[in-house]
Each structure stands twice: as structure tokens, then as C-alpha cells.
Design a protein around this motif. Structure first.
Motif, mmCIF file in Angstrom:
data_model
loop_
_atom_site.group_PDB
_atom_site.id
_atom_site.type_symbol
_atom_site.label_atom_id
_atom_site.label_comp_id
_atom_site.label_asym_id
_atom_site.label_seq_id
_atom_site.Cartn_x
_atom_site.Cartn_y
_atom_site.Cartn_z
ATOM 1 N N ARG A 176 10.376 0.077 9.758
ATOM 2 C CA ARG A 176 11.901 -0.815 10.503
ATOM 3 C C ARG A 176 12.578 -1.301 9.628
ATOM 4 O O ARG A 176 13.398 -0.505 9.512
ATOM 5 N N TRP A 177 11.915 -1.370 8.793
ATOM 6 C CA TRP A 177 13.123 -2.068 6.822
ATOM 7 C C TRP A 177 13.951 -0.365 6.421
ATOM 8 O O TRP A 177 14.359 -0.407 5.851
ATOM 9 N N LYS A 178 12.545 0.778 6.915
ATOM 10 C CA LYS A 178 12.830 1.489 6.113
ATOM 11 C C LYS A 178 12.195 1.687 4.565
ATOM 12 O O LYS A 178 13.497 1.093 3.554
ATOM 13 N N ILE A 179 11.268 0.933 4.718
ATOM 14 C CA ILE A 179 11.393 1.227 3.267
ATOM 15 C C ILE A 179 9.682 1.251 2.262
ATOM 16 O O ILE A 179 9.148 0.889 2.034
ATOM 17 N N ALA A 180 9.060 1.504 3.701
ATOM 18 C CA ALA A 180 7.880 2.746 3.072
ATOM 19 C C ALA A 180 7.884 3.793 1.914
ATOM 20 O O ALA A 180 7.224 3.480 1.251
ATOM 21 N N GLU A 181 9.134 4.419 1.902
ATOM 22 C CA GLU A 181 8.972 5.237 1.461
ATOM 23 C C GLU A 181 9.562 4.901 -0.370
ATOM 24 O O GLU A 181 9.383 5.457 -1.439
ATOM 25 N N GLN A 182 9.788 3.228 -0.374
ATOM 26 C CA GLN A 182 10.238 2.737 -1.412
ATOM 27 C C GLN A 182 8.292 2.341 -2.041
ATOM 28 O O GLN A 182 7.861 2.194 -3.018
ATOM 29 N N VAL A 183 7.763 1.870 -1.307
ATOM 30 C CA VAL A 183 6.950 0.761 -1.620
ATOM 31 C C VAL A 183 5.724 1.309 -1.300
ATOM 32 O O VAL A 183 4.144 1.194 -2.587
ATOM 33 N N LEU A 184 5.294 2.285 -0.273
ATOM 34 C CA LEU A 184 3.641 2.929 0.031
ATOM 35 C C LEU A 184 3.578 4.074 -1.388
ATOM 36 O O LEU A 184 2.712 3.935 -1.574
ATOM 37 N N PRO A 185 4.125 4.609 -1.813
ATOM 38 C CA PRO A 185 4.244 5.067 -3.023
ATOM 39 C C PRO A 185 3.447 5.223 -4.329
ATOM 40 O O PRO A 185 3.095 5.677 -5.237
ATOM 41 N N LYS A 186 4.295 3.435 -4.665
ATOM 42 C CA LYS A 186 3.650 2.151 -6.025
ATOM 43 C C LYS A 186 1.690 2.291 -6.017
ATOM 44 O O LYS A 186 1.309 2.416 -4.944
ATOM 45 N N ARG A 187 1.521 2.198 -7.275
ATOM 46 C CA ARG A 187 0.535 1.907 -7.689
ATOM 47 C C ARG A 187 -0.468 0.509 -6.398
ATOM 48 O O ARG A 187 0.320 -0.060 -6.506
ATOM 49 N N MET A 188 -1.948 0.803 -6.023
ATOM 50 C CA MET A 188 -2.031 0.059 -5.643
ATOM 51 C C MET A 188 -3.016 -1.203 -6.836
ATOM 52 O O MET A 188 -3.979 -0.407 -7.501
ATOM 53 N N LEU A 189 -2.401 -2.225 -6.997
ATOM 54 C CA LEU A 189 -3.473 -2.766 -8.030
ATOM 55 C C LEU A 189 -3.897 -4.315 -6.999
ATOM 56 O O LEU A 189 -3.754 -4.851 -6.204
ATOM 57 N N GLY A 190 -4.652 -5.449 -8.351
ATOM 58 C CA GLY A 190 -5.578 -6.087 -8.055
ATOM 59 C C GLY A 190 -4.831 -7.550 -8.557
ATOM 60 O O GLY A 190 -4.004 -7.522 -9.335
ATOM 61 N N ALA A 191 -6.066 -8.080 -9.229
ATOM 62 C CA ALA A 191 -5.566 -9.324 -10.548
ATOM 63 C C ALA A 191 -5.394 -8.788 -11.126
ATOM 64 O O ALA A 191 -5.656 -7.452 -11.726
ATOM 65 N N THR A 192 -4.893 -9.822 -12.119
ATOM 66 C CA THR A 192 -4.806 -9.350 -12.989
ATOM 67 C C THR A 192 -5.957 -9.230 -14.516
ATOM 68 O O THR A 192 -7.249 -9.832 -13.555
ATOM 69 N N PHE A 193 -6.557 -7.907 -14.603
ATOM 70 C CA PHE A 193 -7.867 -7.989 -15.506
ATOM 71 C C PHE A 193 -7.937 -9.369 -17.062
ATOM 72 O O PHE A 193 -7.162 -9.215 -18.013
ATOM 73 N N PHE A 194 -9.543 -10.040 -16.711
ATOM 74 C CA PHE A 194 -10.033 -10.973 -17.669
ATOM 75 C C PHE A 194 -11.404 -10.076 -18.255
ATOM 76 O O PHE A 194 -12.349 -9.533 -17.394
ATOM 77 N N ALA A 195 -11.736 -9.612 -18.751
ATOM 78 C CA ALA A 195 -12.778 -8.746 -19.762
ATOM 79 C C ALA A 195 -13.775 -10.278 -19.773
ATOM 80 O O ALA A 195 -14.975 -9.256 -18.888
#
Length: 540
Positions: free
Chosen positions: A468-487
């Protein structure tokens, strides 16, 4: 005989034999097998009440809790084809069939009530019309124009060849049904404990505020219709709901709102809940979402985590309270809005399996595991009876604030104090004010939307909001991330982005076509069975 309607046109295909549309059974588990004729069955208030019992049983806990998988705020054990833009046009779909199954049942009740001189008959018609409005709202959000069926059908009826009705027409029908419900349903005080879980006047008002806000903002940002009219309606219905005696749950911390403590009539925040019960020895209806989520059916993404403010009311990238750069997995939780720890597990908390939560659980792909509706004691039984909220008073307050701002492109501190700041006060967060926004270079619209994202996380709102905000075209194509990686913490096979986050899906594999993806594809079967009267949505 238990029948489930699969499509409108199937009525013709199987010649109406034994269907909900012409049967006295109505797929009701609670109606005993009898020799009552159809006319005799629809002769008492008790039978109309029993007929209405079927409607909430068609709404599942999973349809609410897992809805965010379509969005940028959650992922599951696998990738979601709506979220990443890889879906195809289906042959059939529960997104189409399910609401029409509900509509056909409601139409039966409404038709059978016509002319009946039965005590409280309009109450039961009101319940049926609430659920019919609910079903059409599901359809219009996803498909736009849809066939409008308002009565029990015969094989020669014109509805079969009329095709799809304009969403404006369907929306007006939704409002008309809700208005009838509002005028004829009892208040939540009259329903009392015995009627908890049934549809009240405030449920119909609150749902109307949801519908009006959705379409008011959809019209504003997709540039169609009279946005101001619907936004004003959202304001009015929110205010009416706010006068119905509801309040925020404060008996225990926010976390307990989504546990067994938050159940029942005593919690005035739950305007409408899906009722589950009662126990392992008397299992009427249960779900297993807690165990499923602990097995990774839903995990929260970095995009959602970054919505949580620091304790000073500032975004973590702006606040001096943030521990940045992060030193370990606990850093992102420090000095944050208390709703963050109430919504996401942290290491050391009691869990299902293992019995104590660990940062490195491979099943939780993002390493952010959600808490809402997770009852640890239900892990072994694989059955949970905790109720799941469909409409909370918190949503009404958020609807009010957003509609106020979107209508006038401004909101007063007085209106913030009667809405968003009540939510913040509950968890000890500082007030949102116009002066605070200006002084810190914030954006009021962003902060109002953020509050919605945080308060209603994991409750099935995010995808509809970005549409409804018409921002799906902005947010959905972005990479999907999780937590900061700690080895030294996250072992095993973990994909890591170039800037050090657990990588769920790269942007190269995600897409959203604004000319196509703001609507769902109509299932192929519905088009073929309609003899061409139902057309496909653009570019599908």
C-alpha cells in the motif's frame, strides 16, 4: 458429508450436488448428523449461531504468523517466491479458493436469515457479513478486481459470466457489510467472557479502520480514488473503536501479551483473537507454530532488526547508545527498545531444542529467532493452545496515527500522545514528538511507520504495508541479510556478504516488477473455467 468449495466455476462442473451453496450441512463439525430438512435447520437462533461457528475455523494461526515470509522482514527454511519475485502463475491457489469458500458459507447464512422472525437474527447476519467483508478484503488486496458473489448461486445465475467487479464496487460492499455488522453486533462488554472470541461491534469498527487505512494509503501512493475520504474514514472508525472500552495490556511485560498470560476476556487489548483450546486431554483446536518457528520456519532478517530504536528513541546508526561496530552477537540487542528482546531470542534464554537458546543454531538461518507465540512448554507435545490475535487495540492506535499523518501530512503532539506514545509508554520508550523529530533530523512518516513495524512484528502486516505504501519495488529487490557474522560464533556452512553479514539471498536473485507484482496472478483454472469472462492481471 464435508464439502470444501474449490472454485466458483466448479459449481457448474459438478452440477451443485452436495455443495455448501445448496446443502444444509455447511461443513460444520459441530452440527450433529440429523434428518432435519434445510428449512427446519434454519429455524432457531442456536442453529444460526452454530452456522457462524464455522467462519473463524477457516482462519489459521499460520496465515497470520507466517505472513511476513512474503516480505523483507522474514525468511523460512527456504526462500519465498513472492518475496524474491520468482513466483509463477499457479494452476489453482488457496489465495483465491479459500476466501470464496468463506464467502459461500456467509452467503448461505445471510440468505437463510431473510424474513426470519428469530430473536437476535441480525446479530448472526452481522457476524456473517463481517466474515464476508474479511474474505473480500483478502481477495481485493491480492487480486484487485474480483468476482462479487453476494448470494447462494444457481447454475444459470449471471454471476458466472459477469467476470471481475471493479475493486471500487467490492470495497463499497465491504464497507456496507461492516456497517451492518457495526449496527447489529453486541459490544465486547455485552459479550463478556462467555462470548470471548466472537465478533463484537469493536471488532467490526477496528477492522473497518484497517480496510480504510489500507485503501486510503493505497490510493494516495498508487494514485487512484479519493484517498482523503478513506483516510478520514480510518480516523473516524479508529476513534470510535478507541471509545469502546479497550486498552493496552499492561498486567505483565509486553512479551507476556503473546503467551498464555495474555489470553481471555481480561486482556482488553485483544479485540479479536483466534481461539485455541483447551488442553492435551481435551484438544478442540491447536497449532504448532512455536515448535515450527524454533525449527526455523520463520526467522527475522536484518532489515527488521534495524527497525528497533535505541533506548533514547534514536535509530541505532544515529544513537550514541548503540554498540557499533558490533563486538559480538549481543551487541545489536544492547540499549534497545525492550520490544526487541521481547520479540527475538537471545543466548541463554529457555528454548525448546536445545533447552537453552544458542546464537549458532543453523536451523535459524538469519540467527534471529522470533518469540511471539512460542510456548517452550509445548515443544514436546507438538501442540499449542495459545490464542493468536487477529486484531489488537495497538493496531487501532497505529491506524489512527498513520491516517492522521497521511491525510494532513502532519500530526500534532496531542494525537501522538493518544496513539503511538501510549505504545511507547508501555515499554518505557521516550515519546515521539514533532520537536524531537526536527531536532534529530528524523522524518515523522518514517517514525510512524517504524512504530508499526516494531509493534506489529510477526503479526502479518509487513507485506500489505509495503504494497500500500508502494515501496515494495524498493525494499524487496534488496539483498536479504541475517546477523553480523562472527567466525568464532557461527560455524558450519554460512554464506557471508562482503561487508560481514550472514547472507540469505543476494540482490541478484531478488526482483520486483512494479508493473506486475503489486497484484497476484489469477489462477489459470479460474480463467479457463470462466469461459473468458475472468481476465488475467497485467503482465502475468
Amino acid at each position: 458429508m464435508k464439502i470444501v468449495m474449490k472454485s466458483i466455476k466448479q459449481i457448474i462442473a459438478i452440477s451443485f450436488v452436495g455443495l455448501v451453496l445448496s446443502s444444509c450441512d455447511l461443513s460444520l463439525d459441530r452440527i450433529p448428523e440429523t434428518n432435519l430438512s434445510d428449512a427446519n435447520f434454519w429455524a432457531t437462533e442456536d442453529n444460526f449461531r452454530m452456522a457462524c461457528n464455522q467462519f473463524p475455523s477457516l482462519i489459521t494461526a499460520e496465515s497470520i504468523v507466517y505472513d511476513d515470509l512474503r516480505s523483507d522482514f522474514a525468511t523460512g527454511t527456504g526462500l519465498n517466491s513472492i518475496s524474491d519475485g520468482s513466483r509463477m502463475t499457479p494452476a489453482t491457489s488457496g489465495d483465491w479458493n479459500g476466501p470464496y469458500q468463506l464467502i459461500f458459507g456467509t452467503n448461505k447464512v445471510i440468505e437463510k436469515a431473510e424474513g426470519k422472525q428469530i430473536t437476535n437474527i441480525n446479530r448472526w447476519v452481522g457476524e456473517a457479513k463481517f466474515w464476508r467483508a474479511f474474505a473480500y478484503f483478502l481477495l481485493v488486496k491480492k487480486f484487485g478486481d474480483v468476482p462479487l458473489v453476494l448470494r447462494v448461486l444457481n447454475v444459470t445465475d449471471p454471476e458466472f459470466t459477469d467476470g471481475r467487479k471493479s475493486r471500487d464496487v467490492v470495497l463499497q460492499q465491504i464497507y456496507d457489510d461492516l456497517d451492518f455488522a457495526i449496527s447489529n453486533l453486541p459490544t465486547q462488554q455485552v459479550l463478556g467472557q462467555a462470548g470471548y472470541g466472537r465478533i463484537s461491534k469493536s471488532a467490526a469498527l477496528a477492522f473497518k479502520s484497517r480496510v480504510a487505512l489500507y485503501f486510503g494509503t493505497h490510493m494516495k501512493y498508487h494514485k487512484w480514488g479519493d484517498a482523503a475520504k478513506h483516510l478520514q474514514l480510518a480516523i473516524t472508525t479508529s476513534e470510535l473503536t478507541m471509545n469502546e472500552g479497550h486498552s493496552l495490556y499492561t498486567a505483565k511485560p509486553y512479551y507476556n501479551l503473546f503467551q498464555l498470560d495474555g489470553e481471555g476476556f481480561g486482556n482488553k487489548e485483544n479485540i479479536l483473537a483466534i481461539i485455541f483450546g483447551q488442553s492435551l486431554t481435551n484438544s478442540i483446536r491447536s497449532h504448532n507454530i512455536g515448535r515450527e518457528m524454533e525449527n526455523g520456519y520463520l526467522s527475522i532478517t536484518r532489515a527488521m532488526v534495524e527497525e528497533f530504536l535505541c533506548a533514547d528513541g534514536l535509530p541505532f546508526k544515529q544513537s550514541p547508545l548503540a554498540e557499533w561496530p558490533e563486538k559480538d552477537p549481543s551487541s545489536v540487542f544492547k540499549n534497545k527498545d525492550p520490544r526487541m528482546k521481547a520479540t527475538i531470542y537471545t543466548e541463554g534464554e529457555v528454548f525448546g531444542s536445545p533447552v537453552v537458546y544458542k546464537w549458532n543454531l543453523p536451523a535459524i538461518r538469519t540467527r534471529f529467532s522470533p518469540k511471539k507465540y512460542c510456548i517452550v512448554a509445548d515443544w514436546d507435545s507438538r501442540q499449542s493452545f495459545v490464542d493468536v490475535a487477529m486484531i489488537r487495540y495497538a493496531e487501532v492506535l497505529l491506524n489512527y496515527a498513520e491516517a492522521k499523518y497521511e491525510k494532513d501530512n502532519a500530526i500534532s503532539d496531542a494525537d501522538l500522545n493518544k496513539s503511538i506514545n501510549l505504545l511507547r509508554a508501555r515499554v518505557g520508550m521516550p515519546n515521539l514528538t514533532n520537536q524531537f523529530v526536527i531536532a534529530n533530523g528524523l522524518n515523522m512518516q518514517t517514525e510512524i511507520r517504524r512504530e508499526r513495524n516494531v509493534e506489529l512484528a510477526q503479526e502479518g502486516f509487513r507485506y500489505d504495508d509495503i504494497i500500500r505504501w508502494k515501496i515494495a519495488e524498493q525494499v524487496l529487490p534488496k539483498r536479504m541479510l541475517g546477523a553480523t557474522f562472527f567466525a568464532n560464533v557461527y560455524t558450519g556452512s554460512v554464506r557471508v556478504s562482503s561487508d560481514g553479514y550472514i547472507l540469505i539471498q543476494d540482490e541478484s536473485s531478488r526482483k520486483f516488477d512494479p508493473a506486475r507484482d503489486y497484484l497476484y496472478p489469477v489462477p489459470v483454472r479460474e480463467i479457463s473455467l470462466s469461459d473468458g469472462s475472468i481476465k488475467q492481471n497485467p503482465k502475468w
